[in-house]
Write an enzyme that holds these catalytic residues in place. Structure first.
Site, PDB file in Angstrom:
ATOM      1  N   GLU A  49       0.880  -1.167   0.000  1.00 50.94           N
ATOM      2  CA  GLU A  49       0.000   0.000   0.000  1.00 50.94           C
ATOM      3  C   GLU A  49       0.917   1.217   0.000  1.00 50.94           C
ATOM      4  OE1 GLU A  49      -3.816   1.961   2.288  1.00 50.94           O
ATOM      5  OE2 GLU A  49      -2.377   0.806   3.434  1.00 50.94           O
ATOM      6  N   ASP A  60      -4.436  10.839   8.632  1.00 59.13           N
ATOM      7  CA  ASP A  60      -3.135  10.362   9.099  1.00 59.13           C
ATOM      8  C   ASP A  60      -2.696  11.065  10.365  1.00 59.13           C
ATOM      9  OD1 ASP A  60      -2.442   8.436   7.067  1.00 59.13           O
ATOM     10  OD2 ASP A  60      -2.299  10.124   5.680  1.00 59.13           O
ATOM     11  N   TYR A 175     -10.849  -2.339   3.658  1.00 62.90           N
ATOM     12  CA  TYR A 175      -9.960  -1.810   4.696  1.00 62.90           C
ATOM     13  C   TYR A 175     -10.780  -1.622   5.973  1.00 62.90           C
ATOM     14  CZ  TYR A 175      -5.939   0.859   6.470  1.00 62.90           C
ATOM     15  OH  TYR A 175      -4.851   1.282   7.181  1.00 62.90           O
TER      16      TYR A 175
END
Length: 285
Positions: A49, A60, A175
């Site tokens: 990834e 993030d 995911y």
């Protein structure tokens, strides 16, 4: 059969889950990030990834935010990232390669052009973390038209309706986020409720389920596989290794012994990490 399908079937036959490391393309430079990627593959990463640097990476935590900044400062734009991926693809024709890319870039480039460019570089899947599944239809349509798997996030404690939508929209893999918040190894993952989420996703014929966010230790990988996930993705822990060595790499003269020593130390640490995490994917009888 797609590369993801072939990988997951091969691993299932051998009683293993998948281990997928994340790194930022262009961190700390495009050339060095390519060396990082090759080290991960050599150590046994089942897939990759890869991040594309962006100025406002809202999903993030600090470690990966710093990687975005380093890559942007090194001049790594989308074109440079595609060039790196293209070279990796030519060397590893069977390896699944996924990209994590924030939504501004596809919008700015145009969805059809963006996904066509990804496909031409050999990218198998694209995860757009700031596009929720309820807004995903145009992305999915453009991705599938280009032959790219759209990947969406199954948030923790999702409603059955959300899990059903994620299962329907995702290709390649789903995911599954292990906890609320942003990426970061400093916040531990949790498998609480994962077995129930995986069961719901599988009932909807979803793609294989990968657990991410907060995965930094082999025991967390083993817990994810034991809870029914098809594997685990680790980002911040991998990026942190690059971050520790980046200052010395960037300050050392190119082609010199000092840089070679630092590079060897970094790739060795990355490979030790991948081997330990991969070993934890073996399913117990």
């Amino acid at each position: 059969m797609t590369r993801y399908t072939a990988m997951f079937e091969r691993l299932a036959r051998s009683g293993q889950g998948a281990f997928v490391p994340f790194v930022m393309v262009g961190d700390p430079t495009a050339e060095l990030s390519e060396t990082v990627i090759e080290a991960l593959i050599e150590a046994g990463a089942d897939a990759l990834e890869l991040g594309v640097p962006f100025s406002d990476p809202v999903a993030d935590g600090p470690t990966i935010q710093h990687a975005h900044i380093r890559a942007l400062e090194a001049g790594a734009d989308f074109t440079a990232c595609l060039e790196v991926v293209g070279r990796v693809r030519r060397r590893h024709p069977e390896l699944p390669i996924g990209m994590l890319i924030y939504g501004n870039l596809p919008f700015a480039r145009g969805l059809e052009t963006f996904y066509a460019d990804c496909a031409a570089a050999g990218i198998d899947s694209v995860l757009v973390p700031d596009v929720p599944v309820r807004e995903s239809a145009p992305f999915s349509a453009a991705a599938r038209a280009a032959g790219v798997d759209p990947v969406y996030i199954a948030p923790p404690s999702s409603s059955a309706q959300t899990l059903d939508a994620v299962a329907e929209a995702s290709r390649g893999y789903v995911y599954a986020v292990s906890r609320v918040g942003v990426t970061g190894a400093e916040h531990a993952s949790s498998t609480a409720g994962l077995a129930e989420s995986v069961a719901r996703l599988r009932a909807d014929a979803a793609a294989p389920v990968m657990l991410g966010f907060g995965i930094s230790r082999p025991e967390q990988v083993a817990e994810a596989v034991a809870a029914g996930a098809d594997g685990a993705i680790s980002g911040s822990a991998t990026v942190a290794i690059v971050e520790r060595h980046a200052p010395a790499l960037l300050s050392a003269p190119e082609g010199g012994a000092e840089r070679a020593t630092v590079l060897e130390a970094m790739t060795g640490e990355l490979q030790d990490f991948v081997r330990a995490m991969k070993a934890a994917t073996r399913r117990r009888p």
